[in-house]
Write an enzyme that holds these catalytic residues in place. Structure first.
Site, short mmCIF file in Angstrom:
data_model
loop_
_atom_site.label_atom_id
_atom_site.label_comp_id
_atom_site.label_asym_id
_atom_site.label_seq_id
_atom_site.Cartn_x
_atom_site.Cartn_y
_atom_site.Cartn_z
N LYS A 135 0.88 -1.17 0.00
CA LYS A 135 0.00 0.00 0.00
C LYS A 135 0.92 1.22 0.00
O LYS A 135 1.39 1.66 1.05
CB LYS A 135 -0.87 -0.01 1.26
CG LYS A 135 -2.19 0.70 1.14
CD LYS A 135 -2.13 2.17 0.87
CE LYS A 135 -1.95 3.09 2.03
NZ LYS A 135 -1.80 4.51 1.57
N GLU B 210 8.04 1.27 11.91
CA GLU B 210 9.20 2.16 11.76
C GLU B 210 8.64 3.57 11.76
O GLU B 210 7.99 3.98 10.79
CB GLU B 210 9.91 1.89 10.44
CG GLU B 210 10.30 0.45 10.25
CD GLU B 210 11.77 0.24 10.44
OE1 GLU B 210 12.20 -0.91 10.35
OE2 GLU B 210 12.49 1.22 10.67
N CYS C 199 13.15 10.48 8.15
CA CYS C 199 12.90 10.09 9.54
C CYS C 199 14.12 10.35 10.41
O CYS C 199 13.99 10.70 11.57
CB CYS C 199 12.51 8.62 9.60
SG CYS C 199 13.71 7.54 8.80
N GLU D 170 8.67 16.24 15.78
CA GLU D 170 9.20 16.00 14.44
C GLU D 170 8.48 16.95 13.48
O GLU D 170 7.26 16.84 13.29
CB GLU D 170 8.93 14.54 14.03
CG GLU D 170 9.47 14.22 12.65
CD GLU D 170 9.15 12.80 12.21
OE1 GLU D 170 7.99 12.37 12.39
OE2 GLU D 170 10.06 12.13 11.68
P1 NAD Z 1 1.69 8.56 7.49
O1 NAD Z 1 1.69 7.82 8.77
O2 NAD Z 1 0.72 9.65 7.31
O3 NAD Z 1 1.45 7.55 6.26
C1 NAD Z 1 2.28 6.44 6.03
C2 NAD Z 1 1.47 5.38 5.28
O4 NAD Z 1 0.47 4.88 6.15
C3 NAD Z 1 0.73 5.92 4.07
O5 NAD Z 1 0.72 4.94 3.06
C4 NAD Z 1 -0.68 6.15 4.60
O6 NAD Z 1 -1.67 6.12 3.60
C5 NAD Z 1 -0.82 5.00 5.56
N1 NAD Z 1 -1.76 5.20 6.66
C6 NAD Z 1 -2.07 6.36 7.28
N2 NAD Z 1 -2.97 6.14 8.25
C7 NAD Z 1 -3.23 4.81 8.26
C8 NAD Z 1 -4.08 3.97 9.03
N3 NAD Z 1 -4.84 4.46 10.00
N4 NAD Z 1 -4.09 2.64 8.77
C9 NAD Z 1 -3.32 2.13 7.81
N5 NAD Z 1 -2.50 2.88 7.02
C10 NAD Z 1 -2.44 4.20 7.26
O7 NAD Z 1 3.20 9.07 7.29
P2 NAD Z 1 3.78 9.94 6.09
O8 NAD Z 1 3.34 11.34 6.26
O9 NAD Z 1 3.51 9.25 4.80
O10 NAD Z 1 5.36 9.80 6.38
C11 NAD Z 1 6.04 10.60 7.29
C12 NAD Z 1 6.34 9.84 8.58
O11 NAD Z 1 7.03 8.63 8.29
C13 NAD Z 1 7.29 10.62 9.49
O12 NAD Z 1 6.86 10.52 10.82
C14 NAD Z 1 8.62 9.90 9.30
O13 NAD Z 1 9.54 10.06 10.36
C15 NAD Z 1 8.18 8.49 9.13
N6 NAD Z 1 9.21 7.69 8.47
C16 NAD Z 1 9.90 6.77 9.23
C17 NAD Z 1 10.94 6.03 8.65
C18 NAD Z 1 11.72 5.00 9.47
O14 NAD Z 1 12.47 4.22 8.88
N7 NAD Z 1 11.59 4.97 10.80
C19 NAD Z 1 11.26 6.22 7.30
C20 NAD Z 1 10.54 7.17 6.58
C21 NAD Z 1 9.51 7.90 7.17
#
Ligand code: NAD
Length: 498
Positions: free
Chosen positions: A180, A255, A289, A386
């Protein structure tokens, strides 16, 4: 060019079951450049069935580890063939300079695919010494099996690389997957799935369902035939996923985010530390991240360092990232633009000194000015939360003990960097900082053989941090994370039960 992107289910392109779509919007000019299918629970059912069928006697389940490894190598070669195209897809979708994914993400993607190919034939069970069964000696061993269909939920900031961190390992382990991608960045996952078909992966092993988290993501978490959710994204979504998937006792790997410190001691190479801090702060517009956005500087050099970092921020040419002399594009989406501006205003309101950048108000596109705050405190919102944008917060410290205390005073524990030329101090501080990965005189090195996970205790992770994936070994993408260990105990004689 108008892109019309569909799901990729069982080896074929598919529209959403109800025909609905999501607009794709360029962060550079805010114009719609295409659309992707808005997935439904019905679409997820189809994709999970295709993935499940492959495990239940389908061609994929009949392959040996060596054959899976061979397919991964073929996929790596095809990704290498299309590397520029894939990098440009990710860059254009979020307004990033294409040079960044070409130089950073794609080499890592190839390394991961190739490293995982070697694992596919090396996943062994264990023989375990046991105490016997009612006086009869026992032979006890475990066999490792793929855990099943994995739901891989991916964010938008480095879409292909993060997809492959999950994909390469789970394929090596023999699992199948429904990916997804983020609703903003479905392109590279769809292209990757098509390349997998070209490489010879059986249809249904790799499926992509595009759409929203609350619809497609949630349906994956609730599906009884999805054995594991591997999620990368925000702590807020991670918490909800944990809750939803927990009802069915699924395995979950999260993550999450970070607020990573970069600790600059006064004995550090000033120029190296400056370049490293600027890289850790501004690459991908700070949307990483492990972004090193909390910069702790020893007081004797703090003022000079802050001024130099502000000069570096002011020297960045912000604009359309497809132009050759532009170093920084817009942030990825409107919500992100508003979030970054809100935090910049908070920094000003809470009394930090604004040295570069500030609240942004571009005529068109979600462009944010690289921003540096000095004289900040660790209890300010710009130091605690963040921001996920090009905003650096500089905090001065006097002693090593104070630096460690400041570094650890955070709900997050993903990464950290130590800048010093004192070897003993480097190791001492690296050991004392609570972070899953610590760089010494280098910000966040990427390597397919290194682990990647946060190191916070569960209590603070629940608030907002990163949770280590398990089980051990916690390599960045260990196939062991996608295996079940099934136990057999055999007494050497029959009929010994009293
Ligand atoms: P997000 O949580 O908004 O979305 C991430 C994914 O999850 C998307 O595909 C989204 O559609 C899906 N999603 C959102 N809500 C959901 C739910 N309730 N159930 C299932 N799926 C859901 O995050 P973002 O804005 O896309 O990314 C930024 C975040 O990701 C930041 O906090 C960043 O630090 C983190 N990140 C972490 C790492 C790591 O390796 N730790 C790497 C990259 C990004």
């Amino acid at each position: 060019m108008t892109e019309h992107l569909n799901h990729f289910i069982a080896g074929a392109s598919a529209e959403a079951s109800d025909g609905r779509r999501i607009d794709l919007i360029s962060p550079v000019d805010e114009k719609t450049y295409g659309s992707c299918a808005r997935g439904t629970a019905q679409d997820v059912n189809r994709a999970v069935k295709a993935a499940h069928d492959q495990l239940e006697g389908g061609p994929w389940s009949q392959l040996t580890g060596a054959q899976r490894g061979q397919l991964l190598l073929r996929l790596a070669d095809l990704v290498e063939r299309d590397a520029e195209q894939l990098a440009d897809m990710d860059a254009n979708a979020i307004g990033r300079s294409p040079m960044e994914p070409r130089r950073m993400d794609l080499p890592n993607v190839l390394a991961n695919l190739r490293a995982s190919s070697g694992w596919a034939n090396q996943l062994e069970g264990r023989t375990i010494p046991t105490g016997g069964y009612f006086g009869s000696k026992t032979l006890s061993y475990t066999v490792r099996e793929p855990i099943g269909v994995v739901g891989a939920i991916v964010p938008w900031n480095s879409p292909l690389m993060i997809t492959v961190w999950k994909l390469a390992a789970l394929l090596a382990a023999g699992c199948t997957v429904v990916i997804k991608p983020s609703e903003e960045t479905p392109q590279s996952a769809l292209h990757l799935a098509a390349l997998a078909k070209e490489a010879g992966f059986p249809d249904g092993v790799i499926n992509v369902v595009t759409g929203y988290g609350a619809e497609v993501g949630r349906a994956l978490c609730e599906h009884p035939d999805v054995a594991k959710i591997s999620f990368t994204g925000s702590p807020e979504a991670g918490r909800e996923i944990q809750r939803t998937a927990g009802v069915l006792f699924k395995r979950v790997a999260l993550e999450l985010g970070g607020k990573s410190p970069q600790i600059v001691f006064d004995d550090a190479s000033f120029d190296d530390a400056l370049r490293g801090c600027a890289l850790g702060l501004f690459v991908n517009q700070g949307q990483i991240c492990a972004s090193g956005s909390r910069i702790l500087v020893q007081r004797g050099i703090a003022e000079r360092f802050a001024a130099a970092l502000a000069d570096a921020a002011n020297a960045i040419n912000v604009g359309d990232p497809r132009e050759a002399d532009v170093q920084m594009g817009p942030v990825a989406k409107k919500a992100q633009f508003e979030r970054v501006n809100r935090y910049v205003q908070l920094g000003i309101d809470q009394g930090a000194t604004l040295l570069a950048g500030g609240v942004s108000n571009p005529e068109q596109g979600w462009f944010v000015r690289p921003t540096i705050f000095a004289n900040a405190r660790n209890d300010m919102a710009i130091a605690r939360d963040e921001i996920f944008g090009p905003v650096g917060t500089i905090i001065a410290f006097d002693t090593e003990a104070e630096a460690i205390a400041l570094a650890n005073d955070s709900a997050y524990g993903l990464a950290a960097t130590v800048w010093t030329t004192d070897l003993v101090r480097a190791h001492r501080v690296a050991a004392a900082v609570k972070a899953g990965a610590v760089g010494v005189n280098c910000w966040s090195p990427l390597d397919a053989n290194l682990p990647w996970a946060g190191s916070r205790p569960a209590a603070s992770a629940v608030k907002a941090g990163s949770v280590a994936r398990w089980p051990i070994p916690k390599r960045r993408s260990s196939p062991y994370c996608y295996l079940a260990e099934v136990e057999t105990v055999t007494p050497s004689t029959f009929g010994t039960v009293p």
